[in-house]
Design a protein around this motif. Structure first.
Motif, short mmCIF file in Angstrom:
data_model
loop_
_atom_site.label_atom_id
_atom_site.label_comp_id
_atom_site.label_asym_id
_atom_site.label_seq_id
_atom_site.Cartn_x
_atom_site.Cartn_y
_atom_site.Cartn_z
N ARG A 184 -8.69 -10.04 -14.00
CA ARG A 184 -9.35 -8.77 -13.72
C ARG A 184 -8.29 -7.72 -13.06
NH1 ARG A 184 -13.84 -9.72 -9.26
NH2 ARG A 184 -14.10 -7.58 -9.98
N ILE A 185 -7.00 -7.86 -13.59
CA ILE A 185 -5.74 -7.02 -13.40
C ILE A 185 -6.00 -5.73 -13.62
CG2 ILE A 185 -3.23 -6.74 -13.57
CD1 ILE A 185 -3.89 -8.75 -11.52
N ASP A 186 -6.64 -5.65 -14.93
CA ASP A 186 -6.78 -4.42 -15.72
C ASP A 186 -7.91 -3.23 -14.73
OD1 ASP A 186 -5.09 -5.12 -17.56
OD2 ASP A 186 -6.76 -5.27 -19.09
N GLU A 187 -8.34 -4.05 -13.92
CA GLU A 187 -9.51 -3.11 -13.01
C GLU A 187 -8.38 -2.38 -11.91
OE1 GLU A 187 -12.73 -5.20 -11.44
OE2 GLU A 187 -12.64 -6.64 -13.26
N ILE A 188 -7.19 -2.64 -11.61
CA ILE A 188 -6.50 -2.03 -10.58
C ILE A 188 -5.70 -0.94 -11.25
CG2 ILE A 188 -4.84 -2.62 -8.71
CD1 ILE A 188 -7.32 -4.18 -8.44
N ASP A 189 -5.64 0.15 -10.34
CA ASP A 189 -4.75 1.24 -10.69
C ASP A 189 -3.61 1.17 -9.93
OD1 ASP A 189 -3.56 3.85 -10.89
OD2 ASP A 189 -5.47 4.85 -10.91
N ARG A 190 -2.40 1.15 -11.03
CA ARG A 190 -1.13 0.81 -10.35
C ARG A 190 -0.53 1.87 -9.41
NH1 ARG A 190 1.81 -3.42 -13.64
NH2 ARG A 190 3.80 -2.38 -13.30
N MET A 191 -1.05 3.03 -9.63
CA MET A 191 -0.74 4.07 -8.59
C MET A 191 -1.37 3.92 -7.56
SD MET A 191 1.10 6.24 -10.45
CE MET A 191 1.40 7.65 -9.30
N ASP A 192 -2.39 3.47 -7.23
CA ASP A 192 -2.96 2.99 -5.96
C ASP A 192 -1.82 2.11 -5.15
OD1 ASP A 192 -5.07 4.66 -6.21
OD2 ASP A 192 -6.61 3.02 -6.77
N CYS A 193 -1.59 1.16 -5.55
CA CYS A 193 -0.30 0.34 -5.11
C CYS A 193 0.69 0.88 -4.57
CB CYS A 193 0.13 -0.89 -6.23
SG CYS A 193 -1.20 -1.81 -7.06
N ARG A 194 1.27 1.77 -5.30
CA ARG A 194 2.43 2.55 -4.83
C ARG A 194 2.14 3.48 -3.68
NH1 ARG A 194 8.12 2.93 -5.44
NH2 ARG A 194 8.72 5.15 -4.42
N ALA A 195 1.05 3.80 -3.57
CA ALA A 195 0.19 4.94 -2.48
C ALA A 195 0.13 4.18 -1.38
CB ALA A 195 -0.93 5.51 -3.05
N TRP A 196 -0.36 3.08 -1.30
CA TRP A 196 -0.50 2.36 0.09
C TRP A 196 0.92 2.12 0.61
CZ3 TRP A 196 1.25 -2.17 2.21
CH2 TRP A 196 0.73 -2.60 3.32
N VAL A 197 1.97 1.61 -0.02
CA VAL A 197 3.20 1.31 0.25
C VAL A 197 3.74 2.70 0.83
CG1 VAL A 197 5.54 0.43 0.06
CG2 VAL A 197 3.64 -0.50 -1.28
N GLU A 198 3.65 3.84 0.18
CA GLU A 198 4.10 4.95 0.69
C GLU A 198 3.49 5.61 2.14
OE1 GLU A 198 3.49 7.87 -2.50
OE2 GLU A 198 5.23 7.13 -3.70
N SER A 199 2.47 4.93 2.05
CA SER A 199 1.67 5.42 3.44
C SER A 199 1.83 4.42 4.58
CB SER A 199 0.07 5.40 3.40
OG SER A 199 -0.32 6.41 2.38
N HIS A 200 2.15 3.23 4.44
CA HIS A 200 2.22 2.13 5.37
C HIS A 200 3.51 1.25 5.32
CE1 HIS A 200 -2.27 2.45 4.36
NE2 HIS A 200 -2.30 2.15 5.58
N ALA A 201 4.31 1.40 4.63
CA ALA A 201 5.44 0.30 4.69
C ALA A 201 6.73 1.02 4.18
CB ALA A 201 4.89 -1.06 3.92
N THR A 202 6.88 1.95 4.60
CA THR A 202 8.40 2.80 4.32
C THR A 202 9.14 2.25 5.67
OG1 THR A 202 8.03 4.68 5.60
CG2 THR A 202 7.67 4.72 3.10
N HIS A 203 10.55 2.27 5.41
CA HIS A 203 11.46 2.02 6.22
C HIS A 203 11.47 3.08 7.41
CE1 HIS A 203 13.90 4.62 3.74
NE2 HIS A 203 15.06 4.77 4.77
N GLU A 204 11.04 4.37 7.19
CA GLU A 204 10.86 5.29 8.03
C GLU A 204 9.72 4.98 8.90
OE1 GLU A 204 12.58 7.41 4.42
OE2 GLU A 204 10.98 6.01 5.05
N VAL A 205 8.50 4.45 8.69
CA VAL A 205 7.20 4.08 9.33
C VAL A 205 7.57 3.00 10.02
CG1 VAL A 205 4.90 3.36 9.14
CG2 VAL A 205 5.85 5.26 7.58
N PHE A 206 8.35 2.10 9.54
CA PHE A 206 8.60 0.74 10.19
C PHE A 206 9.68 1.09 11.39
CE2 PHE A 206 11.42 -3.30 9.83
CZ PHE A 206 10.49 -4.10 10.61
#
Length: 369
Positions: free
Chosen positions: A325-347
């Motif tokens: 079911r991998i094709d159901e996932i938008d790869r851009m959403d994966c990157r967007a989550w990291v940009e919001s929650h897990a950058t070294h600045e946020v950490f």
């Protein structure tokens, strides 16, 4: 938020030099934290084993190297194991240096997972803070963490709520997550690449289940990581058809992210309560969806149906089904989550808030900051 620059001493794990791969996810966490703290204009001193190497973007930190014999990892101890410190051990050598440098610092941050710095905390003048890197793996460690949570609750922080739930704490846990320098990870939109798995090659990481899922689909599985347990690696390889496992070894972040980013999916199969799941976030940063057991940190990080799929722990059949079911996932959403929650600045901002609040709490008790 106003940031008041601090003088901080960070202490690496007593298992190997920084850059060796022996320290597992602590190495990546530590370098990300150092980089983020430097960007906030804090003065950082890092205490680590002889032969350690800091990335170029952490060059503003002072590196203090000490010699000693590596500490046995609590990861491989049984629940009733005793405290062991080898002769000429690295652990006491690290903390001798940390306490010396800590006399001139606002705080000392322990990034390793061991009993000695926890025990020292109430008895020394430098203010010791502990970023707990694992869950409950041994009674003596659990008791030390829980005792410190009662006497000095502001001195402990955890990566995820699931990790913190391993311990009986008197109040709400301080959770700081983790973070990464996203300039090190290239977003890749390719969707028809191979399957991947990454981590230390050790039983608690569950590689055999990922291998079984790949074999069920008749596909190769690219494997990155330090072969900590070679007998286990041989066992996993023998359990699947020849050629299923493609060993990529321990690579630099740059090398791994280039190869990982081409993958269709990353498989995460922890057999224990993973404190966070660095490689999960590294994959997401490259746009790679993650199929993972709903256990520990990865179960808290992945948004099932948005950035990958969570399946019941130890269910290889469900793992295999989700890979379809991998094709159901938008790869851009994966990157967007990291940009919001897990950058070294946020950490690093979360870690700063934790240290600042802990120092203020001490000041209220003692009248000094």
């Amino acid at each position: 938020m106003t940031v008041h620059p601090l003088r901080l001493v960070l202490v690496n794990t007593p298992i190997g030099a920084l850059g060796s791969g022996r320290g597992g996810g602590v190495e990546l966490t530590l370098t990300s934290l150092v980089q983020g703290l430097i960007l906030q204009n804090h003065r950082v001193t890092l205490i680590s084993a002889m032969g350690s190497q800091l990335p170029s973007r952490c060059s503003a930190a002072d590196l203090v190297e000490v010699d000693g014999v590596d500490q046995p990892s609590w990861q491989h101890a049984n629940s009733k194991s005793s405290v062991i410190i080898p002769r000429n051990g690295l652990l006491p050598a690290l903390w001798k240096a940390a306490l010396e440098h800590g006399e001139r610092a606002d705080a000392v941050i322990n990034c390793g997972y061991d009993w000695l710095p926890l025990w020292l905390t109430p008895y020394v003048r430098p203010r010791l803070f502990h970023l707990i890197s694992m869950g409950n793996v041994a009674m003596v460690m659990r008791e030390a963490i829980e005792a410190l949570a009662c006497s000095h609750p502001g001195r402990l922080a955890f990566h995820t709520h699931r990790q913190a739930a391993d311990f009986c704490l008197p109040g709400a846990a301080k959770v700081v997550g983790n973070g990464f320098d996203l300039s090190n990870y290239n977003m890749q939109t390719k969707t028809n690449g191979p399957l991947g798995w990454a981590g230390r090659i050790a039983p608690e990481k569950g590689l055999e289940d990922a291998a079984a899922a790949a074999a069920a689909l008749g596909e190769p599985l690219l494997v990155w990581g330090f072969k900590e347990d070679r007998d286990y690696a041989d066992f996993v390889e023998a359990s699947v058809p020849a050629g299923t496992l493609v060993w990529r070894g321990f690579c630099s972040t740059q090398e791994m992210q280039e190869e990982l980013g081409r993958c269709r999916a990353l498989i995460s199969t922890p057999k224990w309560n993973e404190a966070y799941g660095n490689v999960v976030v590294e994959a997401l940063a490259c746009g790679v969806p993650v199929i993972a057991y709903d256990r520990g940190g990865p179960g808290e990080l992945i948004k099932s149906g948005e950035t990958g799929w969570l399946v019941p722990a130890d269910d290889v059949a469900a793992l295999t089904s989700a890979l379809n079911r991998i094709d159901e996932i938008d790869r851009m959403d994966c990157r967007a989550w990291v940009e919001s929650h897990a950058t070294h600045e946020v950490f690093s901002a979360r870690v700063y808030d934790w240290i600042r609040d802990g120092l203020r709490a001490d000041a209220n008790l003692t009248g000094t900051y």
